[in-house]
Design a protein around this motif. Structure first.
Motif, PDB file in Angstrom:
ATOM      1  N   ALA A  74      53.198 -41.031  15.008  1.00  0.00           N
ATOM      2  CA  ALA A  74      54.611 -41.255  14.680  1.00  0.00           C
ATOM      3  C   ALA A  74      55.264 -42.248  15.639  1.00  0.00           C
ATOM      4  CB  ALA A  74      55.365 -39.930  14.693  1.00  0.00           C
ATOM      5  N   LEU A  75      54.874 -42.179  16.914  1.00  0.00           N
ATOM      6  CA  LEU A  75      55.448 -43.103  17.912  1.00  0.00           C
ATOM      7  C   LEU A  75      54.700 -44.430  17.954  1.00  0.00           C
ATOM      8  CD1 LEU A  75      56.134 -40.608  20.835  1.00  0.00           C
ATOM      9  CD2 LEU A  75      57.803 -41.601  19.244  1.00  0.00           C
ATOM     10  N   ASP A  76      53.561 -44.501  17.271  1.00  0.00           N
ATOM     11  CA  ASP A  76      52.745 -45.707  17.212  1.00  0.00           C
ATOM     12  C   ASP A  76      52.352 -46.183  18.610  1.00  0.00           C
ATOM     13  OD1 ASP A  76      51.336 -47.767  15.958  1.00  0.00           O
ATOM     14  OD2 ASP A  76      53.063 -49.131  16.016  1.00  0.00           O
ATOM     15  N   VAL A  77      51.737 -45.261  19.362  1.00  0.00           N
ATOM     16  CA  VAL A  77      51.284 -45.561  20.722  1.00  0.00           C
ATOM     17  C   VAL A  77      49.836 -45.110  20.873  1.00  0.00           C
ATOM     18  CG1 VAL A  77      53.564 -45.407  21.782  1.00  0.00           C
ATOM     19  CG2 VAL A  77      52.152 -43.356  21.635  1.00  0.00           C
ATOM     20  N   HIS A  78      49.198 -45.556  21.946  1.00  0.00           N
ATOM     21  CA  HIS A  78      47.871 -45.064  22.298  1.00  0.00           C
ATOM     22  C   HIS A  78      48.058 -43.717  23.000  1.00  0.00           C
ATOM     23  CE1 HIS A  78      45.691 -48.708  21.307  1.00  0.00           C
ATOM     24  NE2 HIS A  78      46.705 -49.371  21.815  1.00  0.00           N
TER      25      HIS A  78
END
Length: 117
Positions: A61-65
């Motif tokens: 959802a946060l589009d992070v690693h």
């Protein structure tokens, strides 16, 4: 403070920091991750630890690693990327050792040809 408490604090702090940086409300992140706002608030405030499945939904959802949720500051990103690469290389070396003279232990092309028959 224990090591686990530090990790938990980093997780909650970073989820909140990244969420705010992306102009996302708790309500929206909770909706995307299919958890309650109360549960998300508890995670962000170090009162609860999410299950792996929820953590993966938060990452998506946060589009992070995933590792970005556990770093103390942005300058650590390159260091953690190097650590991840090093860990992967070491894991490969341990799980796929070579024979004498550097020949591969596993003949992948031979295994592939057997599957085709």
């Amino acid at each position: 403070m224990t090591h686990n408490a530090n990790i938990s604090m980093l997780l909650g702090k970073n989820i909140k920091k990244i969420r705010l940086r992306k102009n996302m409300t708790q309500e929206r992140l909770a909706e995307l991750t299919e958890i309650s706002v109360v549960s998300l608030s508890q995670i962000e405030n170090n009162r609860s630890w999410p299950k792996v499945e929820i953590l993966q939904k938060i990452v998506n959802a946060l589009d992070v690693h995933p590792f970005e949720l556990f770093i103390e500051n942005e300058s650590d990103i390159d260091r953690y990327k190097e650590l991840v690469i090093s860990t992967i290389v070491n894991d490969i070396d341990q799980n796929f050792p070579t024979r004498k003279h550097g020949s591969p232990r596993y003949n992948i092309s031979h295994q592939s040809s057997k599957r085709k028959k």
